[in-house]
Write a protein that holds these residues in place. Structure first.
Motif, mmCIF file in Angstrom:
data_model
loop_
_atom_site.group_PDB
_atom_site.id
_atom_site.type_symbol
_atom_site.label_atom_id
_atom_site.label_comp_id
_atom_site.label_asym_id
_atom_site.label_seq_id
_atom_site.Cartn_x
_atom_site.Cartn_y
_atom_site.Cartn_z
ATOM 1 N N HIS A 197 19.651 10.141 23.420
ATOM 2 C CA HIS A 197 20.268 9.210 24.376
ATOM 3 C C HIS A 197 21.403 8.456 23.674
ATOM 4 O O HIS A 197 21.185 7.816 22.655
ATOM 5 N N VAL B 145 20.652 12.097 27.643
ATOM 6 C CA VAL B 145 21.064 10.970 28.489
ATOM 7 C C VAL B 145 22.305 10.308 27.890
ATOM 8 O O VAL B 145 22.355 10.051 26.679
ATOM 9 N N THR C 275 24.541 6.941 28.693
ATOM 10 C CA THR C 275 24.703 5.736 29.507
ATOM 11 C C THR C 275 26.067 5.133 29.205
ATOM 12 O O THR C 275 26.407 4.896 28.044
ATOM 13 N N ILE D 271 22.925 2.345 37.241
ATOM 14 C CA ILE D 271 22.010 1.232 36.971
ATOM 15 C C ILE D 271 22.799 -0.068 37.092
ATOM 16 O O ILE D 271 23.982 -0.128 36.747
ATOM 17 N N ALA E 242 24.044 7.956 33.175
ATOM 18 C CA ALA E 242 23.718 6.680 33.821
ATOM 19 C C ALA E 242 24.951 5.795 33.723
ATOM 20 O O ALA E 242 25.402 5.469 32.630
ATOM 21 N N MET F 185 16.087 1.718 33.243
ATOM 22 C CA MET F 185 16.109 3.031 32.581
ATOM 23 C C MET F 185 14.704 3.574 32.329
ATOM 24 O O MET F 185 14.516 4.409 31.454
ATOM 25 N N GLN G 161 16.367 -2.323 25.582
ATOM 26 C CA GLN G 161 16.293 -0.925 25.139
ATOM 27 C C GLN G 161 16.963 -0.682 23.792
ATOM 28 O O GLN G 161 16.737 0.341 23.162
#
Ligand code: IPE
Ligand code: IPE
Ligand code: MG
Length: 255
Positions: free
Chosen positions: A20, A64, A66, A110, A140, A183, A208
């Motif tokens: 990620h 992922v 973001t 998000i 995301a 998330m 996170q």
């Protein structure tokens, strides 16, 4: 095993790919200013840079990605810049979602979308529905997102559960908070990248990022390319993630 090694050559540290990646795409305004262009031209160039990085992350096998596109504090900017950014977001969603779908990428947004114009909310819902079943890279987009907002909305959901008797106060744990965050269900960011020279989190994924590896570069976001991404990835590959343990306790990568 703390890292996910690539299948080709797990012993090469440069092949260790973060699952990620979370990016603060900063520096669009300064990029435009340097060229005597309006700030929005920097944001437009920023969308192009983002498109390339999305592609590259897909190819590299990132799970992922973001991207911080608009923070809950960015409403403080001049109204004209805010509305141009909203327009750009809408156009980018319209233009990109079909291509992302073809590439098996999943798009999600998000942040507190209730503040957006109805047609932008519809476009977000449409792009999410279109790509929702895809199994490739998840992108995301953090829009009207704030790390504090995320924690607050999670706390509100938990309080409602307590009020309804569904949950006891003692059952509020790291796991139950995590389960209400935006998330939830995705791995925590392994690698955080911020372009544009500032070395701060600016209310991005606060919860996170607890054990995320941080990478800062002076490159302004519109100039951010695959070579810069490669540098960030090789820096990441050479870090030892200890999570509180001693270095000796941590398994040597690739061993
Ligand atoms: C990041 O670039 C994009 C958004 C915050 C929307 P900036 O617009 O913050 O660019 P600088 O920091 O002013 O150069
Ligand atoms: C962070 O950048 C938010 C995004 C990139 C969307 P900012 O430019 O808003 O951050 P600050 O204000 O310099 O901390
Ligand atoms: Mg900025």
């Amino acid at each position: 095993m703390l890292h996910k090694p690539s299948q080709s050559d797990p012993s090469d540290p440069n092949e260790v790919i973060p699952r990620h990646v979370a990016i603060i795409m900063d520096g669009n305004g300064r990029w435009a200013k340097k060229r005597n262009m309006p700030r929005i031209a920097g944001h437009r160039a920023g969308v192009e840079a983002a498109r390339k990085i999305v592609q590259a992350c897909g190819k590299k096998g990132v799970e992922v990605l973001t991207l911080f596109a608009f923070s809950s504090e960015n409403w403080r900017r001049p109204a004209t810049e805010v509305s141009l950014l909203m327009e750009l977001f809408l156009t980018a969603l319209r233009r990109e979602s079909k291509k992302l779908d073809k590439n098996n990428a999943r798009l999600m947004v998000i942040g507190d979308r209730a503040a957006f114009a109805p047609k932008l909310q519809q476009e977000i819902a449409r792009a999410e529905a279109l790509t929702g079943d895809n199994t490739g890279l998840t992108i995301a987009i953090a829009a009207n997102y704030g790390g504090r907002w995320d924690i607050v909305q999670a706390a509100q959901k938990l309080v409602r559960k307590i009020q309804s008797g569904e949950l006891a106060a003692e059952q509020v744990t790291e796991q139950s908070i995590d389960a209400e965050l935006a998330m939830y269900g995705f791995p925590e960011p392994d690698l955080f990248i911020r372009s544009g020279g500032e070395q701060r989190i600016s209310n991005f994924l606060l919860w996170q990022l607890a054990y995320t590896e941080l990478y800062f570069t002076d490159i302004l976001w519109p100039d951010f390319d695959v070579a810069v991404l490669d540098n960030a990835f090789s820096s990441y590959a050479n870090r030892q993630r200890r999570y509180g343990r001693t270095g000796d306790q941590v398994q040597v990568k690739g061993a």
